[in-house]
Design an enzyme around this catalytic site. Sequence first.
Site, mmCIF file in Angstrom:
data_model
loop_
_atom_site.group_PDB
_atom_site.id
_atom_site.type_symbol
_atom_site.label_atom_id
_atom_site.label_comp_id
_atom_site.label_asym_id
_atom_site.label_seq_id
_atom_site.Cartn_x
_atom_site.Cartn_y
_atom_site.Cartn_z
ATOM 1 C CD GLU B 44 79.448 43.256 38.056
ATOM 2 O OE1 GLU B 44 78.325 42.778 38.287
ATOM 3 O OE2 GLU B 44 80.156 42.891 37.102
ATOM 4 C CE LYS B 117 81.711 39.613 35.376
ATOM 5 N NZ LYS B 117 80.546 40.545 35.433
ATOM 6 C CB CYS B 154 78.951 39.713 38.551
ATOM 7 S SG CYS B 154 77.157 39.660 38.233
#
Lengths: 292, 292
Positions: B44, B117, B154
């Site tokens: 990431e 995300k 994540c």
Amino acid sequence: MAGKFTIGLVQMRCTPHPKDNLSRAVERIEEAARGGAQVVCLQELFGSQYFCQREDAALFDLAEPIPGPTTNVLAETARRHQVVVIASVFERRAAGVYHNSAAVLDADGSLVSVYRKTHIPDDPLYYEKYYFTPGDLGYPACDTRVGRLGALVCWDQWYPEAARLVALRGAQVLFYPTAIGWRPSEKERHGREQYDAWRTIQRSHAIANGMYVAAVNRVGHEGPPKGGLEFFGGSFLCDPFGVVIAEASHDREEIVYGVCDPARIEEVRRNWPFLRDRRIDTYGALTARLID
Amino acid sequence: MAGKFTIGLVQMRCTPHPKDNLSRAVERIEEAARGGAQVVCLQELFGSQYFCQREDAALFDLAEPIPGPTTNVLAETARRHQVVVIASVFERRAAGVYHNSAAVLDADGSLVSVYRKTHIPDDPLYYEKYYFTPGDLGYPACDTRVGRLGALVCWDQWYPEAARLVALRGAQVLFYPTAIGWRPSEKERHGREQYDAWRTIQRSHAIANGMYVAAVNRVGHEGPPKGGLEFFGGSFLCDPFGVVIAEASHDREEIVYGVCDPARIEEVRRNWPFLRDRRIDTYGALTARLID
């Protein structure tokens, strides 16, 4: 929020004799209560050997209503020892409508919740779709003397959706009465990874939801000597971050104990605030079979 | 269904110099390709140190569009080495609208998918809600030269819902570019269980969905010497039953390799048919915040 309470998980062998299984279950609940347990969970279908290894219409005779003979005996045990009991029962609801159910009996003996298994397996030696129609009571959680509890059953344990729905209803502990075993022919090659996947998926429900998770499995071999199933035990309790705090062997009858501490739930959820960040606006397609 | 393919996961340290990080990432992709990887996933926000440790409006200067300078360089690298590249980029979409995104570049250099995300953390030293607005591109999976891939980012890794939705779109492998670390003050007491929870929840997505899961984390300490974050590496690939088949250290730059075998997906899903038994008629309340 109530205070800490002690959980006892009863891991048993089962014999072909329902009366024997029930009387031993009662003894184990009594032993667990003497050992300090305030909630006792029995394994899936503890009243019999795991009859789903074959399809036989005569075996529907094993079923009984809820409330019924088994829950009446356990309710009296619960009341006498002032302990919450979670009991898995082969439920006869009507002619031709049977469920694999979990009853929650409060410490005063009252029946506070029934759950009917929703995810029904059908695999060689696990012919459950023949016996059990899927439940229609959702994924409940219920208040008991010690705290708010949920109970799902066995195959449900592989479904994050079901665990999440129990958590959204506020359960502090999610119990999974279970009957899972190794096929003797597969044990050497696949046994370890099968057990590990089973343990991992259930620990993940604790982590994802910040709640305690308890799995209660049977032990012992059932079925023909060269076939059948060797139930792998390994009953365990893990905390809201997936840390295993009590765990049984693979081959012995045992009662394992662990404490549920609501302060630990609070601590974990403050520091790992997964429930805060769920993006509920993006989950609609979870009701799709596939997205193709 | 395509055949087997090799995955390479690049676990790096990051310096304060974006050009240096990008050039080292390119070198590692080249090295991974020489090592046999057909898909390479970077960690990431590999282009910078993890700037979300503080809130500073000047740091929005690190962002860039997609396609943009970073994806152009990586697309050329992908094309030159005929390797699929999954790259996490701090995306500038418009003034005041920034995302934490993952781009999938096919082996011919074409940009085949962007994911933004969705689950955004906000915790001490992870002030992501300040920088990133939640994505609006759903949970995609895309066809590449080697197979069908998904990439989340994540914090998404803690949400079974997101993993399930990628699986329902047919992904064979789900990648999680990640930046997670220990606070030095907490490492001794909590480090082990934090790492274990992180690994467990992602393995559980593999198990629940019968797909490969890859996590790619950074290593190294970033921030003030007595504070900051020690990124804990531990990048890994697990198979569709959650068996870890490749795993990196906690403290070294490494490339780890593993093979995705579609036949293994087929085998696991036949023997553990969880997708068959999802009870989609019972999941509607997953779009609730709580059920209270």
